[in-house]
Design a protein around this motif. Structure first.
Motif, PDB file in Angstrom:
ATOM      1  N   THR A 175       0.932  -1.182  -0.197  1.00 25.77           N
ATOM      2  CA  THR A 175       0.056   0.194   0.051  1.00 25.77           C
ATOM      3  C   THR A 175       1.060   1.191  -0.335  1.00 25.77           C
ATOM      4  N   SER A 176       2.401   0.469   0.862  1.00 26.86           N
ATOM      5  CA  SER A 176       2.925   2.189   0.457  1.00 26.86           C
ATOM      6  C   SER A 176       3.586   2.345  -0.455  1.00 26.86           C
ATOM      7  N   LEU A 177       3.597   1.281  -0.976  1.00 26.58           N
ATOM      8  CA  LEU A 177       4.689   1.206  -2.218  1.00 26.58           C
ATOM      9  C   LEU A 177       3.846   1.595  -3.636  1.00 26.58           C
ATOM     10  N   LEU A 178       2.208   1.827  -3.414  1.00 25.65           N
ATOM     11  CA  LEU A 178       1.486   2.376  -4.450  1.00 25.65           C
ATOM     12  C   LEU A 178       1.669   3.638  -4.369  1.00 25.65           C
ATOM     13  N   LEU A 179       0.799   4.182  -3.344  1.00 25.20           N
ATOM     14  CA  LEU A 179       1.426   5.490  -2.549  1.00 25.20           C
ATOM     15  C   LEU A 179       2.729   6.520  -3.357  1.00 25.20           C
ATOM     16  N   LEU A 180       3.621   5.738  -2.679  1.00 23.22           N
ATOM     17  CA  LEU A 180       4.971   6.290  -2.758  1.00 23.22           C
ATOM     18  C   LEU A 180       4.814   6.421  -4.603  1.00 23.22           C
ATOM     19  N   SER A 181       4.715   5.427  -5.869  1.00 17.49           N
ATOM     20  CA  SER A 181       4.878   5.246  -7.037  1.00 17.49           C
ATOM     21  C   SER A 181       3.969   6.976  -7.401  1.00 17.49           C
ATOM     22  N   PRO A 247       7.121  -2.355 -12.931  1.00 17.54           N
ATOM     23  CA  PRO A 247       6.963  -0.770 -13.044  1.00 17.54           C
ATOM     24  C   PRO A 247       8.429  -0.072 -13.098  1.00 17.54           C
ATOM     25  N   CYS A 248       9.646  -0.891 -12.593  1.00 13.88           N
ATOM     26  CA  CYS A 248      10.919  -0.193 -12.083  1.00 13.88           C
ATOM     27  C   CYS A 248      11.195   0.374 -13.673  1.00 13.88           C
ATOM     28  N   ARG A 249      10.691   0.395 -14.825  1.00 11.66           N
ATOM     29  CA  ARG A 249      11.172   0.208 -15.899  1.00 11.66           C
ATOM     30  C   ARG A 249      10.998   2.087 -16.613  1.00 11.66           C
ATOM     31  N   PHE A 250       9.937   2.380 -15.369  1.00 13.78           N
ATOM     32  CA  PHE A 250       9.702   3.889 -15.613  1.00 13.78           C
ATOM     33  C   PHE A 250      10.313   5.337 -14.218  1.00 13.78           C
ATOM     34  N   LEU A 251      10.851   4.382 -13.453  1.00 17.51           N
ATOM     35  CA  LEU A 251      11.525   5.303 -12.368  1.00 17.51           C
ATOM     36  C   LEU A 251      12.403   6.428 -12.976  1.00 17.51           C
ATOM     37  N   GLN A 260       2.531   5.965 -16.676  1.00 19.87           N
ATOM     38  CA  GLN A 260       2.017   3.840 -16.444  1.00 19.87           C
ATOM     39  C   GLN A 260       2.838   3.810 -14.969  1.00 19.87           C
ATOM     40  N   LEU A 261       3.442   4.371 -14.567  1.00 20.15           N
ATOM     41  CA  LEU A 261       4.244   3.926 -13.076  1.00 20.15           C
ATOM     42  C   LEU A 261       2.972   3.080 -12.455  1.00 20.15           C
ATOM     43  N   THR A 262       2.455   4.346 -11.784  1.00 18.00           N
ATOM     44  CA  THR A 262       1.028   3.843 -10.712  1.00 18.00           C
ATOM     45  C   THR A 262       0.470   3.066 -10.846  1.00 18.00           C
ATOM     46  N   PRO A 263      -0.364   2.999 -12.555  1.00 17.41           N
ATOM     47  CA  PRO A 263      -1.102   2.019 -12.588  1.00 17.41           C
ATOM     48  C   PRO A 263      -0.459   0.940 -12.832  1.00 17.41           C
ATOM     49  N   GLY A 266      -0.065  -0.904  -9.014  1.00 22.52           N
ATOM     50  CA  GLY A 266      -1.583  -1.252  -8.840  1.00 22.52           C
ATOM     51  C   GLY A 266      -1.575  -2.736  -9.152  1.00 22.52           C
ATOM     52  N   ARG A 267      -1.203  -2.486 -10.641  1.00 17.20           N
ATOM     53  CA  ARG A 267      -0.974  -4.316 -11.277  1.00 17.20           C
ATOM     54  C   ARG A 267      -1.028  -4.808 -10.614  1.00 17.20           C
ATOM     55  N   GLY A 268       1.015  -4.835 -10.106  1.00 16.07           N
ATOM     56  CA  GLY A 268       1.331  -5.283  -9.555  1.00 16.07           C
ATOM     57  C   GLY A 268       1.241  -6.203  -8.042  1.00 16.07           C
ATOM     58  N   TYR A 269       0.577  -5.731  -7.841  1.00 15.04           N
ATOM     59  CA  TYR A 269      -0.047  -5.271  -5.967  1.00 15.04           C
ATOM     60  C   TYR A 269      -1.274  -6.614  -6.018  1.00 15.04           C
TER      61      TYR A 269
END
Length: 282
Positions: A175-181, A247-251, A260-263, A266-269
């Motif tokens: 959950t924290s990871l998604l918000l950080l993204s 998603p790390c490829r977008f960082l 697309q980092l956040t969606p 979320g998909r990974g979550y």
């Protein structure tokens, strides 16, 4: 047009619904494996969790009102206010379900619900506004993670155990990871508006480092849960790692190229969480 940024479907942030779904389902499945199961209560738990998540999302942009000229951006103002009103309606519906569940479960759930509700409102609203204070990534771990897992478990089992707390940690970290993204994605916009999120405060490079450290912590703790027999077969969750790190490829991309980092986080979550809950049910 700026109003497009605040349209209802975008403000709702559907990708984030994996948070409410997974944290509530984790508590439900943890209770199920202990022999506690009530399908109606499980449905109400999931409904309340999704409504709470929708409410948090819809009020998220309310503080932007003070940053936008009311005359020049009248359309955006109206949309933000409408979203805020819909968010409060979601809170009201979630509160009604919560009161019924409190009636069934007792005062401990009431305490969790009040803390969670105040925390949800305090995400962007003054005088708390822990998003602006750079504390959102920390607080959502507890408010939209641990407390929701414990609450969902308590409704079904009428007790709370140390094992359930430990089981809540990986999904709460996610959950924290998604918000950080979300903060990393909006880094330049938040910085330019003077919104002092954690990412803005520590700097972009350190925010990326924290993102990667949270992923490492999620899998490390998951493996430890397996080694201590709290979550047997947990090593199977390593199969989800290639999707979670995708998603790390977008960082290291710039501006809009990170959208697309956040969606994708979320998909990974969602994939990790569903697999996690499946292992709980075994």
């Amino acid at each position: 047009m700026l109003v497009e940024k605040y349209r209802f479907s975008r403000a709702l942030r559907p990708f984030s619904f994996s948070v409410a779904l997974i944290v509530c389902l984790t508590g439900i499945m943890a209770a199920y494996r202990e022999g506690f199961s009530d399908p109606l209560n499980a449905f109400l738990i999931l409904s309340a969790g999704l409504l709470l998540q929708a409410g948090v999302n819809l009020i998220n942009d309310f503080t932007d009102l003070s940053l936008l000229n009311k005359i020049q951006y009248a359309g955006a103002h109206r949309q933000i206010i409408r979203n805020f009103q819909m968010g409060l309606a979601c809170f009201l519906l979630a509160g009604c379900i919560g009161l019924y569940l409190v009636y069934l479960s007792g005062p401990f759930l009431l305490v969790l619900s009040v803390v969670g509700f105040v925390g949800a409102l305090g995400y962007t609203l003054e005088p708390i506004n822990y998003k602006r204070r750079g504390l959102a990534v920390f607080f959502v771990f507890w408010l939209m993670g641990v407390l929701m897992v414990l609450g969902a478990y308590f409704i079904q089992a009428k007790v709370v155990t140390a094992d359930v707390f430990f089981l809540s940690i990986p999904v709460s970290l996610f959950t924290s990871l998604l918000l950080l993204s979300n903060e990393i994605r909006d880094y330049e916009d938040d910085r330019d508006k003077g919104i002092r999120t954690l990412s803005v405060r520590v700097g972009y490079d350190k925010a990326i480092l924290i993102y990667k450290m949270i992923i490492a912590a999620i899998y490390l703790i998951t493996i430890l849960l397996g080694l201590t027999d709290i979550l047997p077969w947990s090593y199977w969750l390593l199969l989800t790692l290639p999707i979670v790190i995708l998603p790390c490829r977008f960082l290291h991309k710039k501006g809009g190229a990170r959208r697309q980092l956040t969606p994708e986080t979320g998909r990974g979550y969602l994939i990790f969480g569903l697999f996690y809950c499946f292992l709980l049910a075994l």
